[in-house]
Design a protein around this motif. Structure first.
Motif, PDB file in Angstrom:
ATOM      1  N   SER A   1       9.191 -28.443  33.716  1.00 46.36           N
ATOM      2  CA  SER A   1       7.832 -28.231  34.462  1.00 46.36           C
ATOM      3  C   SER A   1       9.223 -28.427  36.103  1.00 46.36           C
ATOM      4  O   SER A   1       9.764 -28.616  36.130  1.00 46.36           O
TER       5      SER A   1
ATOM      6  N   TYR B   1       6.032 -23.622  34.871  1.00 44.48           N
ATOM      7  CA  TYR B   1       6.279 -24.381  33.459  1.00 44.48           C
ATOM      8  C   TYR B   1       6.914 -23.189  33.134  1.00 44.48           C
ATOM      9  O   TYR B   1       6.553 -22.381  32.518  1.00 44.48           O
TER      10      TYR B   1
ATOM     11  N   THR C   1       0.419 -23.136  34.716  1.00 45.93           N
ATOM     12  CA  THR C   1      -0.523 -23.704  34.482  1.00 45.93           C
ATOM     13  C   THR C   1      -2.238 -24.032  34.940  1.00 45.93           C
ATOM     14  O   THR C   1      -2.826 -24.953  35.216  1.00 45.93           O
TER      15      THR C   1
ATOM     16  N   LEU D   1      10.343 -22.405  29.383  1.00 49.96           N
ATOM     17  CA  LEU D   1      10.316 -22.729  28.628  1.00 49.96           C
ATOM     18  C   LEU D   1      11.780 -21.912  28.161  1.00 49.96           C
ATOM     19  O   LEU D   1      11.986 -21.121  28.174  1.00 49.96           O
TER      20      LEU D   1
END
Lengths: 114, 114
Positions: free
Chosen positions: B51, B32, B95, B34
């Motif tokens: 993702s 994941y 995650t 960002l």
């Protein structure tokens, strides 16, 4: 729009003194974090906090550091005996959930240790 | 141990053109990712995420591409605007490994010229 707030914006302290950095996370968030950024370097994870306990901490987060959620709104980072190398921007962040989350960051507290 | 790398410390782009910011990672457990934008004296602001089950995610002028085999992601901003001038951080996490922390890159300073 809800936001994470941090106080003070700038803290100057003498080496060896204790400092407490304060954060008010977004009200419905459950996960809380502290990060720091030494000037010119990357943002580094310090600690995550959930359900009134530390979930994870980095190697930076040694015995000199502690976190607390003393009431329903504040989230604090305490440095017991500051060192010169603790000088950095400290960012508090919060998120609703831990999976597929985005963390909302506060504006930061600039800590200067003299 | 730089698990997340942004090899370009700065980038200048003309207004209206495309900005492409790159990020490489080494940890195959990361799933994941960002992008955060940071203005001076402010905390990082979440921009867009992706993702590992996807290879592209789009939100308005911002698109993130993920190439898992190359362990590479990029952020495209089209068209670039002067207000996009900021430092952009790539961040990654796993995650599935029980960690709550993001690993940040060192950032790329984008300057959009009017």
């Amino acid at each position: 729009e809800p936001e994470v707030t941090q106080t003070p914006s700038h803290q100057v302290t003498q080496m060896g003194q204790e400092v407490i950095l304060r954060c008010v996370p977004i009200s419905n968030h459950l996960y809380f974090y502290w990060y720091r950024q030494i000037l010119g370097q990357k943002v580094e994870f310090l600690v995550s906090f959930y359900n009134n306990e530390i979930s994870e901490k980095s190697e930076i987060f040694d015995d000199q550091f502690s976190v607390e959620r003393p009431d329903g709104s504040n989230f604090t980072l305490k440095i017991r005996s500051t060192k010169l190398e603790d000088s950095a921007m400290y960012f508090c962040a919060s998120s609703e959930a831990v999976s597929y989350r985005s963390e909302f960051f506060g504006p930061g507290t600039r800590l200067t240790v003299l | 141990d730089q698990q997340v790398k942004q090899n370009s410390p700065s980038l200048s782009v003309q207004e209206g053109r495309i900005s492409i910011l790159n990020c490489d990672y080494t940890n195959s457990m990361f799933d994941y990712f960002l992008w955060y934008k940071k203005y001076p004296a402010e905390g990082p602001t979440f921009l867009i995420s992706i993702s590992s089950i996807k290879d592209k995610n789009e939100d308005g002028r911002f698109t993130v591409f993920l190439n898992k085999s190359a362990k590479h992601l990029s952020l495209h901003i089209v068209p670039s605007q002067p207000g996009d001038s900021a430092v952009y951080f790539c961040a990654a996490t796993s995650t599935t490994s029980g960690t709550y922390k993001y690993i940040f890159g060192t950032g790329t300073r984008l300057k959009v010229l009017a």
